[in-house]
Design a protein around this motif. Structure first.
Motif, PDB file in Angstrom:
ATOM      1  N   GLU A 176      -2.328  11.174  57.697  1.00 55.33           N
ATOM      2  CA  GLU A 176      -1.441  10.494  57.282  1.00 55.33           C
ATOM      3  C   GLU A 176       0.086  10.227  57.099  1.00 55.33           C
ATOM      4  O   GLU A 176       0.155   8.886  56.308  1.00 55.33           O
ATOM      5  CB  GLU A 176      -2.424   8.892  57.961  1.00 55.33           C
ATOM      6  N   LYS A 177       0.111  11.525  56.143  1.00 58.27           N
ATOM      7  CA  LYS A 177       0.931  11.187  55.023  1.00 58.27           C
ATOM      8  C   LYS A 177       2.714  11.924  55.828  1.00 58.27           C
ATOM      9  O   LYS A 177       2.898  11.326  54.918  1.00 58.27           O
ATOM     10  CB  LYS A 177       0.786  12.598  53.827  1.00 58.27           C
ATOM     11  N   THR A 178       2.254  12.767  57.114  1.00 57.44           N
ATOM     12  CA  THR A 178       4.280  12.805  57.434  1.00 57.44           C
ATOM     13  C   THR A 178       4.019  11.523  59.225  1.00 57.44           C
ATOM     14  O   THR A 178       3.162  12.343  60.056  1.00 57.44           O
ATOM     15  CB  THR A 178       3.700  14.316  58.002  1.00 57.44           C
ATOM     16  N   LEU A 179       5.044  12.072  59.283  1.00 61.74           N
ATOM     17  CA  LEU A 179       5.529  10.687  60.211  1.00 61.74           C
ATOM     18  C   LEU A 179       6.522  11.099  61.303  1.00 61.74           C
ATOM     19  O   LEU A 179       7.511  11.574  60.576  1.00 61.74           O
ATOM     20  CB  LEU A 179       5.271   9.054  60.504  1.00 61.74           C
ATOM     21  N   ILE A 180       6.417  11.789  62.650  1.00 57.91           N
ATOM     22  CA  ILE A 180       7.366  12.257  63.477  1.00 57.91           C
ATOM     23  C   ILE A 180       7.471  11.399  64.782  1.00 57.91           C
ATOM     24  O   ILE A 180       7.096  10.441  64.944  1.00 57.91           O
ATOM     25  CB  ILE A 180       7.222  13.684  64.297  1.00 57.91           C
ATOM     26  N   PHE A 181       8.632  10.663  64.188  1.00 57.65           N
ATOM     27  CA  PHE A 181       9.136   9.446  65.357  1.00 57.65           C
ATOM     28  C   PHE A 181      10.303   9.549  65.967  1.00 57.65           C
ATOM     29  O   PHE A 181      11.030  10.877  65.670  1.00 57.65           O
ATOM     30  CB  PHE A 181       9.045   7.564  64.986  1.00 57.65           C
ATOM     31  N   PHE A 261       5.250  25.311  62.015  1.00 60.01           N
ATOM     32  CA  PHE A 261       4.686  26.358  60.695  1.00 60.01           C
ATOM     33  C   PHE A 261       4.214  25.229  59.849  1.00 60.01           C
ATOM     34  O   PHE A 261       4.810  23.587  59.665  1.00 60.01           O
ATOM     35  CB  PHE A 261       5.217  27.317  60.597  1.00 60.01           C
ATOM     36  N   SER A 262       3.290  25.548  58.967  1.00 58.93           N
ATOM     37  CA  SER A 262       2.592  25.162  57.320  1.00 58.93           C
ATOM     38  C   SER A 262       3.661  24.690  57.099  1.00 58.93           C
ATOM     39  O   SER A 262       3.721  23.600  55.972  1.00 58.93           O
ATOM     40  CB  SER A 262       1.668  25.836  57.425  1.00 58.93           C
ATOM     41  N   ASP A 263       5.420  25.314  56.840  1.00 63.45           N
ATOM     42  CA  ASP A 263       6.086  24.738  55.828  1.00 63.45           C
ATOM     43  C   ASP A 263       7.274  24.045  56.189  1.00 63.45           C
ATOM     44  O   ASP A 263       8.227  23.376  55.531  1.00 63.45           O
ATOM     45  CB  ASP A 263       7.101  26.045  55.682  1.00 63.45           C
ATOM     46  N   GLY A 264       6.931  23.369  57.678  1.00 65.33           N
ATOM     47  CA  GLY A 264       7.288  22.196  58.261  1.00 65.33           C
ATOM     48  C   GLY A 264       8.505  22.155  58.576  1.00 65.33           C
ATOM     49  O   GLY A 264       9.116  21.840  59.500  1.00 65.33           O
ATOM     50  N   THR A 265       8.976  23.776  58.942  1.00 65.23           N
ATOM     51  CA  THR A 265       9.443  24.830  60.145  1.00 65.23           C
ATOM     52  C   THR A 265       8.989  24.715  61.845  1.00 65.23           C
ATOM     53  O   THR A 265       7.791  24.578  61.273  1.00 65.23           O
ATOM     54  CB  THR A 265      10.340  25.834  60.086  1.00 65.23           C
ATOM     55  N   PHE A 266      10.065  24.819  62.648  1.00 63.13           N
ATOM     56  CA  PHE A 266       9.632  24.953  64.032  1.00 63.13           C
ATOM     57  C   PHE A 266       9.505  26.304  64.578  1.00 63.13           C
ATOM     58  O   PHE A 266      11.006  27.044  64.618  1.00 63.13           O
ATOM     59  CB  PHE A 266      10.005  23.684  65.143  1.00 63.13           C
TER      60      PHE A 266
END
Length: 622
Positions: A176-181, A261-266
């Motif tokens: 719950e530390k990152t939110l995609i919306f 990916f774990s670094d936040g990329t797709f």
């Protein structure tokens, strides 16, 4: 047309029917829309006839696009007639509390600690969009459950909420530390939602979030990108699913995915495939990680209403058959946004089915509904010794399960325990009795009730057995002088131990058993043993106050010697005969399982070792 767009299906059906009845050739497409409204109202046989009539009619140029849809709708009517007669064990009920309003709710997601993430408007009052400022915007909220309903509706801060845009369709990372919306501008009104984008924000602290980042790797300018959720691919890599109407799709809204990916990329964006996507709309994807089932809503697959929830097992590229999720998840109305908790046991969905909070008609607006997956339940149990801090399972317990039926119980099954837990299948809304028996332990009886709302698929129980630790009580025999039946003073004191047992346990009684040695005739000894038993009985009743109905006498003469009356060489044994001239006590208990252990013992005093024949003298009498 206005009633159809407002999803007032009853009113729309009424006016479409009137139009079609009056001028069927002038308004041919209205036959199709009438069929849809009849289907949305659950009138499947009427709808099927209407669709079949539409296909036989002389279609206008604009109706050709509806011809393929009509065939799918007929298939949906046929499916509905079967599906509605075979509801699943799943339970769907209205979500109570501060979540639902009279307008629209969106994208509910179960959170830890009985919380919910959802999107809604600040107001529940109809808004004039030509005059409104921001009252009609959609915002993200959370609420927490207490006492069966949600309380404390919390509005997210800005960001991620934005006064100049609609914010919805959000999903948290596991921590719950990152939110995609999803965000879309309101400059063109609510219709501009078809040009939405995905954003990502990170929690800074309890009340603040970072400025949202445009996920350009997933978004495509001029199209919609929305409704994100997480899943895994065939190699168990994390992926993100989302919905888009971009070019290259199967038609309408399609479901897409990309490696996360774990670094936040797709990774590269890919279409979920023909098994999932159709020329219609597919939306609101959700992946149940525990059970490896993919859910989504569609009006392109044959549905029993408008948008139905469908499911398939597998991962992209390896999908199983797509099947309708059935009733009651689906209704004759729109059903979408199915999302379950991490255990796959309980969750939420959006529906405008009858029962929703609606300011116009019965099916105008979407509400959040609670979904309880009524999976089979297993009772997993062990028996342990009460007080054992290690809870080591007891092996060899006969565990028997009984089902409550009326005022009684019916046997279901049993198991002999091993070092591993025993497993019993149980049903919701049912009461059971579990009995455990093993030598050396008191029987165990436990009641287990499974509630209608039980969310667990495995109920783990520890049942306790109490070891039988019997109190050991010695009961003295009464010994008599040769040929005598009177109770010697020494034994009057000894009898108090019998009296104490009877006084402590009002349900106990005593059997007094009279005996003699072998001197004298059988007839004489029978009478003498009777007199000895009666003498002790009289003493207990008159001197010690024991109720007569609690005292029973029996006499055996010389038939049951405690020890031999003669020595091994055949000579008379005065010592042995002294031990046979006796009265024994047998305690009769009302609850044998709970009774102490009783042991008879004897002390032959000097006064008993007197009289004719004691030192080998012969006598005709006993």
């Amino acid at each position: 047309e206005a009633n159809r767009y407002l999803r007032d299906y009853e009113a729309a059906e009424k006016y479409y029917k009137a139009t079609v009845t009056k001028e069927p050739e002038a308004y041919v497409s209205d036959q199709f829309h009438l069929g849809v409204m009849q289907k949305m109202n659950g009138r499947y046989e009427d709808a099927k006839k209407t669709f079949e009539g539409y296909l036989k009619a002389k279609l206008l140029k604009g109706d050709e696009n509806l011809k393929g849809l009509a065939k799918i709708e007929i298939e949906g009517c046929d499916s509905a007639l079967v599906i509605t007669k075979n509801p699943s064990k799943i339970k769907v009920e209205k979500t109570e509390g501060v979540v639902n309003t009279t307008l629209q709710e969106y994208s509910p997601k179960p959170l830890k600690d009985n919380r919910i993430l959802f999107a809604s408007q600040r107001t529940d009052t109809a808004v004039n969009l030509s005059k409104a400022t921001n009252a009609h915007n959609v915002y993200l909220f959370t609420a927490e459950k207490s006492g069966g309903k949600f309380i404390n509706r919390y509005e997210f801060p800005s960001p991620p909420n934005n006064a100049d845009a609609n914010t919805n369709n959000a999903v948290f990372s596991g921590d719950e530390k990152t939110l995609i919306f999803t965000r879309f501008s309101d400059t063109l009104g609510l219709g501009n939602m078809l040009r939405s984008k995905l954003y990502r924000t990170t929690r800074k602290n309890a009340t603040e979030w970072t400025e949202p980042e445009d996920l350009k790797a997933l978004n495509m300018e001029g199209t919609t990108t929305t409704q994100p959720t997480f899943g895994v691919d065939a190699e168990s890599n994390d992926i993100v699913y989302f919905v888009s109407n971009r070019k290259g799709g199967k038609g309408g809204l399609d479901i897409y995915y990309a490696r996360a990916f774990s670094d936040g990329t797709f990774g590269a964006v890919q279409n979920a495939g023909d098994a999932i996507n159709t020329p219609g709309d597919e939306m609101t994807p959700y992946y149940d990680r525990k059970n490896k089932v993919f859910y989504f809503s569609s009006n392109g697959h044959a549905s029993i209403g408008g948008l139905d929830v469908f499911k398939t097992a597998g991962v992209p590229g390896k999908w199983g058959p797509v099947v309708n999720a059935g009733v009651p998840i689906n209704s004759s109305a729109d059903d979408l946004y199915l999302t379950l908790d991490e255990r796959g046991a309980r969750g939420f969905m959006i529906s405008n089915r009858v029962g929703t909070t609606s300011p116009r008609g019965a099916t105008c607006c979407d509400d959040v509904w609670t979904v309880i997956v009524q999976r089979d339940i297993t009772l997993k149990g062990i028996y342990v010794k009460r007080g054992d801090p290690t809870n080591t399972p007891i092996v060899g317990v006969d565990a028997s399960m009984y089902k409550a039926v009326g005022n009684g119980f019916d046997f279901v099954q049993n198991a002999i325990t091993t070092p591993n837990p025993f497993l019993f299948p149980v049903k919701r809304n049912t009461a059971y009795k579990i009995n455990g028996t093993k030598d050396g332990y008191w029987p165990s009886i436990d009641n287990v009730s499974i509630s209608e709302d039980e969310e667990r698929d495995t109920i783990e129980k520890i049942f306790y057995l109490d070891p039988i630790i019997k109190i050991h009580i010695k009961i003295p025999n009464v010994y008599f002088a040769f040929d005598k039946s009177n109770v010697i003073d020494f034994y009057k004191g000894q009898i108090d131990s019998v009296v104490n047992v009877l006084n402590a346990h009002p349900g106990y009684s005593v059997e007094i058993q009279g005996h003699t040695d072998s001197k004298g005739s059988d007839e004489y000894n029978e009478k003498l043993s009777q007199k000895r038993a009666n003498e002790v009985k009289t003493f207990l009743i008159k001197k010690k106050g024991i109720a007569e109905n609690r005292v029973v006498t029996k006499w055996f003469g010389e038939k049951m010697p405690a020890v031999p009356n003669e020595l091994p060489n055949g000579e008379d044994d005065p010592e042995g005969r002294a031990r046979n001239r006796r009265v024994e006590f047998k305690i009769i208990t009302d609850k044998p399982d709970d009774a102490p252990e009783f042991e008879s013992y004897g002390e032959v005093v000097k006064e008993v070792k007197t009289g004719p024949g004691y030192r080998g003298k012969t006598s005709k009498k006993k």
